[in-house]
Design a protein around this motif. Structure first.
Motif, PDB file in Angstrom:
ATOM      1  N   UNK A 138     -22.372  16.206  16.934  1.00 49.46           N
ATOM      2  CA  UNK A 138     -21.670  14.320  17.333  1.00 49.46           C
ATOM      3  C   UNK A 138     -20.116  14.469  16.451  1.00 49.46           C
ATOM      4  N   UNK A 139     -20.454  15.700  15.612  1.00 49.48           N
ATOM      5  CA  UNK A 139     -18.835  15.653  15.387  1.00 49.48           C
ATOM      6  C   UNK A 139     -18.595  15.004  14.144  1.00 49.48           C
ATOM      7  N   UNK A 140     -20.240  14.402  14.246  1.00 46.40           N
ATOM      8  CA  UNK A 140     -19.569  12.946  12.640  1.00 46.40           C
ATOM      9  C   UNK A 140     -19.766  13.368  11.340  1.00 46.40           C
ATOM     10  N   UNK A 141     -20.359  14.485  11.893  1.00 40.58           N
ATOM     11  CA  UNK A 141     -19.992  14.886  10.059  1.00 40.58           C
ATOM     12  C   UNK A 141     -19.469  16.259   9.865  1.00 40.58           C
ATOM     13  N   UNK A 142     -18.611  17.131   9.350  1.00 34.66           N
ATOM     14  CA  UNK A 142     -18.528  18.250   9.064  1.00 34.66           C
ATOM     15  C   UNK A 142     -19.833  19.619   9.356  1.00 34.66           C
ATOM     16  N   UNK A 143     -19.335  20.788  10.033  1.00 34.08           N
ATOM     17  CA  UNK A 143     -20.681  21.799   9.332  1.00 34.08           C
ATOM     18  C   UNK A 143     -20.397  22.076   7.823  1.00 34.08           C
ATOM     19  N   UNK A 144     -22.457  22.242   7.636  1.00 34.73           N
ATOM     20  CA  UNK A 144     -22.538  22.326   6.465  1.00 34.73           C
ATOM     21  C   UNK A 144     -23.652  23.057   6.064  1.00 34.73           C
ATOM     22  N   UNK A 186     -26.953   3.504  -3.954  1.00 29.51           N
ATOM     23  CA  UNK A 186     -25.546   3.778  -2.494  1.00 29.51           C
ATOM     24  C   UNK A 186     -24.924   5.247  -3.422  1.00 29.51           C
ATOM     25  N   UNK A 187     -24.603   5.371  -4.439  1.00 28.19           N
ATOM     26  CA  UNK A 187     -24.133   6.558  -5.184  1.00 28.19           C
ATOM     27  C   UNK A 187     -24.184   7.719  -4.426  1.00 28.19           C
ATOM     28  N   UNK A 188     -25.943   8.452  -4.724  1.00 30.14           N
ATOM     29  CA  UNK A 188     -25.753   9.376  -4.148  1.00 30.14           C
ATOM     30  C   UNK A 188     -26.261   9.920  -3.214  1.00 30.14           C
ATOM     31  N   UNK A 189     -26.034   7.927  -1.949  1.00 23.85           N
ATOM     32  CA  UNK A 189     -25.957   8.350  -0.234  1.00 23.85           C
ATOM     33  C   UNK A 189     -24.180   8.733  -0.352  1.00 23.85           C
ATOM     34  N   UNK A 190     -23.550   8.350  -0.916  1.00 24.94           N
ATOM     35  CA  UNK A 190     -21.927   8.108  -0.813  1.00 24.94           C
ATOM     36  C   UNK A 190     -21.437   9.748  -1.356  1.00 24.94           C
ATOM     37  N   UNK A 191     -21.961  10.320  -1.868  1.00 23.95           N
ATOM     38  CA  UNK A 191     -21.425  11.606  -2.157  1.00 23.95           C
ATOM     39  C   UNK A 191     -21.995  12.660  -1.504  1.00 23.95           C
ATOM     40  N   UNK A 192     -23.409  11.979  -0.791  1.00 18.93           N
ATOM     41  CA  UNK A 192     -23.685  13.367   0.733  1.00 18.93           C
ATOM     42  C   UNK A 192     -22.426  13.532   1.454  1.00 18.93           C
ATOM     43  N   UNK A 193     -22.298  11.381   1.596  1.00 19.61           N
ATOM     44  CA  UNK A 193     -21.382  11.174   3.107  1.00 19.61           C
ATOM     45  C   UNK A 193     -20.323  11.867   3.053  1.00 19.61           C
ATOM     46  N   UNK A 194     -19.303  11.988   1.911  1.00 21.00           N
ATOM     47  CA  UNK A 194     -18.128  12.376   1.527  1.00 21.00           C
ATOM     48  C   UNK A 194     -17.806  14.038   1.730  1.00 21.00           C
ATOM     49  N   UNK A 195     -19.228  13.886   0.975  1.00 18.81           N
ATOM     50  CA  UNK A 195     -19.450  15.793   1.061  1.00 18.81           C
ATOM     51  C   UNK A 195     -19.157  16.128   2.741  1.00 18.81           C
ATOM     52  N   UNK A 196     -19.853  15.129   3.516  1.00 19.69           N
ATOM     53  CA  UNK A 196     -19.901  15.719   5.081  1.00 19.69           C
ATOM     54  C   UNK A 196     -19.229  14.968   5.895  1.00 19.69           C
ATOM     55  N   UNK A 197     -18.051  14.784   5.298  1.00 15.84           N
ATOM     56  CA  UNK A 197     -17.362  13.772   5.873  1.00 15.84           C
ATOM     57  C   UNK A 197     -16.410  14.821   6.627  1.00 15.84           C
ATOM     58  N   UNK A 198     -15.945  14.198   7.747  1.00 17.75           N
ATOM     59  CA  UNK A 198     -14.614  15.269   8.522  1.00 17.75           C
ATOM     60  C   UNK A 198     -14.152  15.801   7.961  1.00 17.75           C
ATOM     61  N   UNK A 199     -13.227  16.974   7.760  1.00 19.64           N
ATOM     62  CA  UNK A 199     -12.223  17.457   7.735  1.00 19.64           C
ATOM     63  C   UNK A 199     -10.842  16.261   8.087  1.00 19.64           C
ATOM     64  N   UNK A 200      -9.688  15.324   7.452  1.00 25.27           N
ATOM     65  CA  UNK A 200      -9.141  14.921   8.091  1.00 25.27           C
ATOM     66  C   UNK A 200      -8.516  15.756   9.183  1.00 25.27           C
TER      67      UNK A 200
ATOM     68  N   UNK B 192     -18.413  17.404  -5.932  1.00 24.06           N
ATOM     69  CA  UNK B 192     -18.154  16.358  -6.996  1.00 24.06           C
ATOM     70  C   UNK B 192     -16.260  16.465  -6.603  1.00 24.06           C
ATOM     71  N   UNK B 193     -15.891  16.989  -6.745  1.00 23.66           N
ATOM     72  CA  UNK B 193     -14.409  16.997  -6.317  1.00 23.66           C
ATOM     73  C   UNK B 193     -14.273  16.204  -4.552  1.00 23.66           C
ATOM     74  N   UNK B 194     -15.438  16.750  -3.660  1.00 19.85           N
ATOM     75  CA  UNK B 194     -15.331  16.259  -2.566  1.00 19.85           C
ATOM     76  C   UNK B 194     -14.904  14.705  -2.371  1.00 19.85           C
ATOM     77  N   UNK B 195     -16.117  14.173  -3.357  1.00 16.64           N
ATOM     78  CA  UNK B 195     -16.531  12.656  -3.924  1.00 16.64           C
ATOM     79  C   UNK B 195     -14.972  11.717  -4.542  1.00 16.64           C
TER      80      UNK B 195
END
Lengths: 200, 200
Positions: A138-144, A186-200, B192-195
């Motif tokens: 869906x493009x919500x997450x980058x490929x990982x 909340x932090x663990x979810x944020x870590x995963x979602x920032x890792x998976x955030x589509x490249x700007x 860590x760095x993406x976070x």
């Protein structure tokens, strides 16, 4: 006390003592005594102490896999499903405060994971993989690599639920233990979602 | 065999047996026998089995803190320093393969962290905090809670070095164990760095 009661009591007391002392530390005598059963009851109901132990782990990991699968089920944006998986892990450990120690003893003993437990571990991985792949589509997450994402989510969740309490004391964290746990969740979810955030 | 030899042997064998069996599981008899010392040698050299155990942990966590501090020392861009910290953790666990199990037994026992070990744990946190704050000041990193960053780095590093080998087998990972470890090391630093990446 009928047959079913004895079997259930052996499961409960076995689980409690395995969590406290590990597989080797918890003796047949300890468990049968705590379950008010005779010394031969484990052999009669399970075949061996090892078989009782494996059944305790199977039950635990089967519950965990069911929770993770339910949380990962496709019912919203992929980042929300990642959050739901982390929430499910933390809720599971709140409901099963002995679970991290059971896992710990298993790993501390340095023995291989019992064969019957493996499919349940794989189900957690498969549930997280589905979210990562759906989000990519869906493009919500980058490929990982889903394996790496599952590792990041599960390792932090288990570790925190294992050492969170001693850690909280040692580090002199300002908020109370429950708020601290909520903050880490909340932090663990944020870590995963920032890792998976589509490249700007 | 002179006094110094006996003390050193008690430290080595104590460490090995505490990693294998935990504090309670490793008896004074086990340790003194393995160290070819007499039964009173632990009391003579350390005061008690507990004191020997605390000294083993202190030595271990002091080495770990020194490695993390050296890696975090300001000598380049903040994201590189984060990478260097993760690399130092993985190198430490490669050099000290018994370390995760020593930590594990400590936590699995559900006992509080021994008081003398606490300053060393805090030094890891302080080293990572310095990187996070420096990076915020230079704009290389977004502002973030250093405690949460330290948690993310340390929890994944310890967990992988603890369960990586059984995990590798269970999950049927394609690459060999060493390449897999290298891949996880890179991943933990990237997480860590993406976070910490500045908002676009």
């Amino acid at each position: 006390m009928n047959e079913i009661d004895t079997r259930t009591r052996l499961m409960l007391e076995g689980r409690r003592l395995f969590a406290e002392k590990g597989f080797r530390g918890a003796s047949v005598r300890d468990i049968t005594r705590a379950a008010s059963a005779n010394l031969g009851a484990i052999t009669y109901h399970f075949g061996s102490k090892r078989a009782l132990y494996v059944e305790v782990l199977e039950r635990l990991f089967s519950d965990l896999a069911a929770c993770v699968e339910a949380a990962a089920a496709p019912a919203g944006p992929a980042p929300d499903r990642i959050e739901a998986v982390v929430e499910a892990l933390f809720a599971f450990f709140r409901r099963n405060p002995d679970a991290p120690r059971l896992m710990l003893h298993q790993f501390a003993a340095g023995e291989p994971v019992p064969e019957p437990v493996i499919p349940f571990l794989r189900r957690n991985l498969a549930a997280i993989r589905a979210v990562v792949l759906d989000g990519r589509d869906t493009g919500e997450l980058r490929p990982a690599d889903p394996l790496l994402v599952a590792f990041t989510i599960i390792s932090q969740s288990i570790w925190f639920n294992l050492v969170g309490r001693p850690l909280h004391a040692v580090l002199g964290v300002a908020d109370d233990p429950e708020s601290f746990a909520a903050r880490i969740q909340v932090h663990v979810a944020e870590v995963a979602n920032r890792f998976l955030a589509p490249e700007a």
